[in-house]
Design a protein around this motif. Structure first.
Motif, PDB file in Angstrom:
ATOM      1  N   TYR A  52       0.731  -1.075   0.023  1.00  0.00           N
ATOM      2  CA  TYR A  52       0.191  -0.051  -0.193  1.00  0.00           C
ATOM      3  C   TYR A  52       0.908   1.071  -0.024  1.00  0.00           C
ATOM      4  CZ  TYR A  52      -4.495  -2.397   0.923  1.00  0.00           C
ATOM      5  OH  TYR A  52      -5.432  -3.169   0.732  1.00  0.00           O
ATOM      6  N   ARG A  53       0.498   2.196  -0.832  1.00  0.00           N
ATOM      7  CA  ARG A  53       1.156   3.444  -0.826  1.00  0.00           C
ATOM      8  C   ARG A  53       0.497   4.758  -0.979  1.00  0.00           C
ATOM      9  NH1 ARG A  53       4.365   0.230   0.149  1.00  0.00           N
ATOM     10  NH2 ARG A  53       6.355  -0.021  -0.452  1.00  0.00           N
ATOM     11  N   HIS A  54      -1.120   4.489  -0.264  1.00  0.00           N
ATOM     12  CA  HIS A  54      -1.978   5.433  -0.101  1.00  0.00           C
ATOM     13  C   HIS A  54      -2.410   5.278   1.262  1.00  0.00           C
ATOM     14  CE1 HIS A  54      -5.853   7.727  -1.342  1.00  0.00           C
ATOM     15  NE2 HIS A  54      -5.303   8.145  -0.073  1.00  0.00           N
ATOM     16  N   VAL A  55      -2.523   6.201   2.106  1.00  0.00           N
ATOM     17  CA  VAL A  55      -2.629   6.205   3.759  1.00  0.00           C
ATOM     18  C   VAL A  55      -3.814   7.314   3.886  1.00  0.00           C
ATOM     19  CG1 VAL A  55      -2.120   6.326   6.006  1.00  0.00           C
ATOM     20  CG2 VAL A  55      -0.550   5.189   4.287  1.00  0.00           C
ATOM     21  N   ASP A  56      -4.948   6.513   4.511  1.00  0.00           N
ATOM     22  CA  ASP A  56      -6.031   7.607   4.660  1.00  0.00           C
ATOM     23  C   ASP A  56      -6.308   7.685   6.333  1.00  0.00           C
ATOM     24  OD1 ASP A  56      -8.632   8.843   3.380  1.00  0.00           O
ATOM     25  OD2 ASP A  56      -9.179   7.851   5.316  1.00  0.00           O
ATOM     26  N   THR A  57      -6.115   8.874   6.810  1.00  0.00           N
ATOM     27  CA  THR A  57      -6.488   9.354   8.206  1.00  0.00           C
ATOM     28  C   THR A  57      -7.297  10.436   8.150  1.00  0.00           C
ATOM     29  OG1 THR A  57      -5.335   9.505  10.546  1.00  0.00           O
ATOM     30  CG2 THR A  57      -4.249  10.471   8.663  1.00  0.00           C
ATOM     31  N   ALA A  58      -7.533  10.665   9.392  1.00  0.00           N
ATOM     32  CA  ALA A  58      -8.416  12.028   9.841  1.00  0.00           C
ATOM     33  C   ALA A  58      -8.104  12.487  11.265  1.00  0.00           C
ATOM     34  CB  ALA A  58     -10.171  11.623   9.535  1.00  0.00           C
ATOM     35  N   GLN A  59      -8.411  13.769  11.419  1.00  0.00           N
ATOM     36  CA  GLN A  59      -8.140  14.270  12.783  1.00  0.00           C
ATOM     37  C   GLN A  59      -9.062  13.415  13.729  1.00  0.00           C
ATOM     38  OE1 GLN A  59      -8.439  18.550  13.162  1.00  0.00           O
ATOM     39  NE2 GLN A  59      -6.500  18.734  12.260  1.00  0.00           N
ATOM     40  N   MET A  60     -10.459  13.137  13.251  1.00  0.00           N
ATOM     41  CA  MET A  60     -11.332  12.651  14.168  1.00  0.00           C
ATOM     42  C   MET A  60     -10.983  11.517  14.612  1.00  0.00           C
ATOM     43  SD  MET A  60     -14.717  12.043  11.798  1.00  0.00           S
ATOM     44  CE  MET A  60     -15.427  11.316  13.421  1.00  0.00           C
ATOM     45  N   TYR A  61     -10.168  10.790  13.799  1.00  0.00           N
ATOM     46  CA  TYR A  61      -9.433   9.346  14.179  1.00  0.00           C
ATOM     47  C   TYR A  61      -8.416   9.179  15.275  1.00  0.00           C
ATOM     48  CZ  TYR A  61     -11.376   8.386   9.585  1.00  0.00           C
ATOM     49  OH  TYR A  61     -12.420   8.351   8.624  1.00  0.00           O
ATOM     50  N   LYS A  62      -8.028  10.412  15.633  1.00  0.00           N
ATOM     51  CA  LYS A  62      -7.179  10.512  16.683  1.00  0.00           C
ATOM     52  C   LYS A  62      -5.726   9.528  16.778  1.00  0.00           C
ATOM     53  CE  LYS A  62     -10.640  11.961  19.903  1.00  0.00           C
ATOM     54  NZ  LYS A  62     -11.300  12.911  19.126  1.00  0.00           N
ATOM     55  N   ASN A  63      -5.263   9.514  15.273  1.00  0.00           N
ATOM     56  CA  ASN A  63      -4.281   8.848  15.208  1.00  0.00           C
ATOM     57  C   ASN A  63      -2.980   9.386  13.873  1.00  0.00           C
ATOM     58  OD1 ASN A  63      -5.463   8.283  12.704  1.00  0.00           O
ATOM     59  ND2 ASN A  63      -6.050   5.975  13.239  1.00  0.00           N
ATOM     60  N   GLU A  64      -3.114  10.457  13.778  1.00  0.00           N
ATOM     61  CA  GLU A  64      -2.386  11.168  12.776  1.00  0.00           C
ATOM     62  C   GLU A  64      -0.722  10.846  13.191  1.00  0.00           C
ATOM     63  OE1 GLU A  64      -4.863  14.712  10.579  1.00  0.00           O
ATOM     64  OE2 GLU A  64      -4.156  15.135  12.725  1.00  0.00           O
ATOM     65  N   LYS A  65      -0.579  11.322  14.191  1.00  0.00           N
ATOM     66  CA  LYS A  65       0.721  10.935  14.924  1.00  0.00           C
ATOM     67  C   LYS A  65       1.040   9.439  14.670  1.00  0.00           C
ATOM     68  CE  LYS A  65       3.829  11.184  18.888  1.00  0.00           C
ATOM     69  NZ  LYS A  65       4.507   9.962  18.391  1.00  0.00           N
ATOM     70  N   GLU A  66       0.419   8.624  14.969  1.00  0.00           N
ATOM     71  CA  GLU A  66       0.690   7.194  14.975  1.00  0.00           C
ATOM     72  C   GLU A  66       0.921   6.669  13.470  1.00  0.00           C
ATOM     73  OE1 GLU A  66      -0.424   8.053  18.741  1.00  0.00           O
ATOM     74  OE2 GLU A  66      -1.442   8.589  17.114  1.00  0.00           O
ATOM     75  N   THR A  67      -0.005   7.481  12.766  1.00  0.00           N
ATOM     76  CA  THR A  67       0.032   7.134  11.137  1.00  0.00           C
ATOM     77  C   THR A  67       1.501   7.452  10.629  1.00  0.00           C
ATOM     78  OG1 THR A  67      -2.144   7.213  11.082  1.00  0.00           O
ATOM     79  CG2 THR A  67      -0.929   7.785   8.910  1.00  0.00           C
ATOM     80  N   ALA A  68       1.844   8.883  10.864  1.00  0.00           N
ATOM     81  CA  ALA A  68       3.101   9.213  10.623  1.00  0.00           C
ATOM     82  C   ALA A  68       4.280   8.516  11.177  1.00  0.00           C
ATOM     83  CB  ALA A  68       3.144  10.668  10.954  1.00  0.00           C
ATOM     84  N   ASP A  69       4.129   8.302  12.578  1.00  0.00           N
ATOM     85  CA  ASP A  69       5.268   7.523  13.121  1.00  0.00           C
ATOM     86  C   ASP A  69       5.357   6.111  12.513  1.00  0.00           C
ATOM     87  OD1 ASP A  69       5.690   9.066  15.083  1.00  0.00           O
ATOM     88  OD2 ASP A  69       4.496   7.929  16.642  1.00  0.00           O
ATOM     89  N   ALA A  70       4.513   5.342  11.821  1.00  0.00           N
ATOM     90  CA  ALA A  70       4.582   4.233  11.306  1.00  0.00           C
ATOM     91  C   ALA A  70       5.267   4.646   9.693  1.00  0.00           C
ATOM     92  CB  ALA A  70       3.223   3.414  10.824  1.00  0.00           C
ATOM     93  N   ILE A  71       4.709   5.480   9.149  1.00  0.00           N
ATOM     94  CA  ILE A  71       5.323   5.701   7.756  1.00  0.00           C
ATOM     95  C   ILE A  71       6.881   6.036   7.799  1.00  0.00           C
ATOM     96  CG2 ILE A  71       5.443   7.528   6.000  1.00  0.00           C
ATOM     97  CD1 ILE A  71       2.449   8.054   6.330  1.00  0.00           C
TER      98      ILE A  71
END
Length: 151
Positions: A52-71
Motif C-alpha cells: 500500500y502507498r496511499h494512507v487515509d487518516t483524519a483528525q477525528m480518528y485521533k491517530n495522525e501522529k501514529e500514522t506518521a510514526d508508522a510511515i
C-alpha cells in the motif's frame, strides 16, 4: 479490461497521481476499550510492507501522529507514500480550518500532506466556502498538495 492493483492510480486536477487503493486507519472497528492509536501503527506497517502507498487518516480518528510514526518507521521514502487527512465538521470555517490543517501537519511532522479533505461538508453555503477557501490557502502555502471533499 484492466485489473486494479496497489499500483493503480488516477491523475488529480493538480497533476498529481493518487493511488486508487488506500489503507484507511480509521478507528471504531475494534473492541470498545481498544485505543485506536495502539492498533494504527502495527496495522499500517503491515499494509505498507505488502505494498500500500496511499494512507487515509483524519483528525477525528485521533491517530495522525501514529500514522506518521508508522510511515517513518517503514523505511519507505515519504515522497512514495500518498497521505490523506481530513478536517472534521466541527472545525469548519476559515480560521478553524486553517488551524486544523496546521494541527494535522504538526501532529504528523511532515512538511506537507498530499490530500486534505473536508470530512463532511458543513451546512450553510458561507461556512462551506470559508472552509474550502482555507484549504486552498493552505495549498498555496505548501502545507497541502491537493484539496477535496470526502463525504
Amino acid at each position: 479490461m484492466s485489473s486494479l492493483s496497489l499500483t493503480s492510480a488516477a491523475r488529480l486536477s493538480t497533476g498529481r497521481d493518487v493511488p486508487l487503493l488506500g489503507f484507511g486507519v480509521a478507528y471504531g472497528f475494534g473492541k470498545k476499550d481498544e485505543d485506536p492509536a495502539e492498533i494504527t501503527k502495527p496495522s499500517l506497517l503491515e499494509a505498507l510492507r505488502v505494498g500500500y502507498r496511499h494512507v487515509d487518516t483524519a483528525q477525528m480518528y485521533k491517530n495522525e501522529k501514529e500514522t506518521a510514526d508508522a510511515i517513518r518507521e517503514s523505511g519507505i521514502d515519504r515522497e512514495e507514500i500518498f497521505v490523506t487527512s481530513k478536517v472534521q465538521e466541527s472545525d469548519a470555517g476559515y480560521e478553524r480550518t486553517s488551524a486544523a490543517v496546521d494541527t494535522s501537519v504538526k501532529a504528523m511532522g511532515f512538511d506537507y500532506l498530499d490530500l486534505y479533505l473536508i470530512h463532511s461538508p458543513p451546512t450553510g453555503t458561507q461556512v462551506r466556502l470559508e472552509t474550502y477557501r482555507a484549504l486552498l490557502d493552505a495549498k498555496k502555502q505548501g502545507k497541502i498538495r491537493s484539496v477535496g471533499v470526502s463525504n
